[in-house]
Design a protein around this motif. Structure first.
Motif, mmCIF file in Angstrom:
data_model
loop_
_atom_site.group_PDB
_atom_site.id
_atom_site.type_symbol
_atom_site.label_atom_id
_atom_site.label_comp_id
_atom_site.label_asym_id
_atom_site.label_seq_id
_atom_site.Cartn_x
_atom_site.Cartn_y
_atom_site.Cartn_z
ATOM 1 N N TRP A 1 0.829 -1.205 0.000
ATOM 2 C CA TRP A 1 0.000 0.000 0.000
ATOM 3 C C TRP A 1 0.862 1.253 0.000
ATOM 4 N N ASN A 2 0.194 2.381 -0.207
ATOM 5 C CA ASN A 2 0.853 3.687 -0.146
ATOM 6 C C ASN A 2 0.180 4.547 0.922
ATOM 7 N N ARG A 3 0.969 5.067 1.823
ATOM 8 C CA ARG A 3 0.517 6.091 2.754
ATOM 9 C C ARG A 3 1.599 7.166 2.771
ATOM 10 N N ASN A 4 1.325 8.291 2.097
ATOM 11 C CA ASN A 4 2.366 9.308 1.918
ATOM 12 C C ASN A 4 2.338 10.342 3.043
ATOM 13 N N LYS A 5 3.203 11.335 2.896
ATOM 14 C CA LYS A 5 3.331 12.360 3.940
ATOM 15 C C LYS A 5 2.016 13.102 4.157
#
Length: 328
Positions: free
Chosen positions: A151-155
């Motif tokens: 998954w992606n969890r960005n700033k």
């Protein structure tokens, strides 16, 4: 009519709000949040409270309080509601450590109230299909179970809410992002234990107080389990899958909401493309389950006792990674 109140009206609180609206036999009577919500006119009679204390002092209607506050506050808020005579539905995770999780259940027993945990992916048709196959022993001996979550969890995700990324309030990606996948192991198998765990922080240094990725080994009854997970995937979520390798079949399910049958080669059970569903939100299924459980006074697959092992598993995984402990 089962009357609900929602504590915490952020993203997930709004999801529960919609689920209550869609459930026959459920009615929302109050929202507790620091910011007064803007709701459509049809819900104008819903009470609003700025604090849990004020709500508990004045509310006389609520049967179930939905706990949708930051992870680290779940146990405190749940225990307060139970002591005030309310049943609770706790958004995942039930608590960030096993002692607090047990304290919630003990308080419920002392006050003759019920605890439900938000484990709504148990209602996915493909998850139910695999559960049925395992219960019927249709797959024979289960050799391996493999979980992959990329998954992606960005700033920007962590900037949206100040508690995200905090060890004390968030608890880490296994609790906040990937607990449903571990819960499915507890739904499918009787005895699930973490054996080893390693964690990394690839691109969230200075953003989170915990790693963004990891790998772990576990036992699911007699099967060997492996999980690789990350929130460091470039740009967007990539994939989420669970694969079972067994004596009499191979099956793979996927998507973030575990709503797709990706592969099935089985000796005995027939599979249907109809198992895959476009439905991604199973909160209404969970809400209906809770209404029936309370109305008919019957057990539920969402009963809080089923969340204990989930909390234990993730706590063990986080501690093993922190202390570099590997159990053979």
């Amino acid at each position: 009519m089962i009357k609900f109140s929602i504590l915490g009206f952020g993203h997930i609180g709004k999801v529960h709000y919609q689920a209550i609206k869609e459930t026959v036999g459920a009615k929302l009577v109050a929202i507790i949040d620091l910011v007064e919500p803007i709701l459509e006119e049809s819900t104008a009679n819903i009470d609003y409270y700025t604090s849990l204390e004020h709500f508990l002092e004045n509310d006389t209607e609520t049967n179930v309080v939905v706990i949708a506050t930051p992870n680290g506050m779940h146990h405190i808020h749940a225990i307060s509601c139970l002591q005030a005579g309310k049943n609770v539905l706790i958004e995942k995770p039930m608590a960030l450590d096993i002692e607090n999780a047990k304290a919630i259940l003990a308080t419920a027993e002392e006050n003759n109230k019920r605890v439900f945990s938000s484990m709504q992916l148990r209602f996915s048709p493909v998850v139910q299909y695999v559960k049925n196959a395992l219960d019927q022993k249709a797959l024979g001996e289960i050799y391996m179970v493999n979980i992959q979550c990329f998954w992606n969890r960005n700033k920007n995700y962590y900037k949206l809410r100040d508690w995200h990324g905090s060890e004390e309030m968030d608890g880490g990606v296994l609790f906040t992002q990937f607990s449903h996948f571990i819960d499915i192991m507890n739904f499918w198998f009787d005895d699930v234990k973490c054996l080893s765990s390693v964690q990394y922080n690839f691109n969230h240094q200075g953003i989170t107080e915990f790693g963004d990725s990891g790998k772990l080994e576990f036992k699911a009854d007699s099967a060997h389990g492996h999980m690789v997970y990350t929130t460091a995937t470039f740009n967007k979520n990539f994939e989420s899958t669970i694969t079972i390798i067994a004596e009499k079949g191979t099956i793979k399910i996927g998507d973030q909401y575990l709503n797709k049958l990706l592969y099935a080669d089985l000796k005995h059970l027939c599979c249907s493309d109809k198992l895959t569903t476009e439905q991604k939100n199973f909160h209404p299924n969970a809400m209906n389950e809770i209404v029936e459980a309370l109305t008919e006074n019957k057990p539920s697959i969402l009963d809080g006792k089923y969340a204990l092992n989930l909390v234990q598993f993730i706590t063990d995984a986080n501690e093993m990674a922190a202390n570099e402990i590997i159990i053979e």
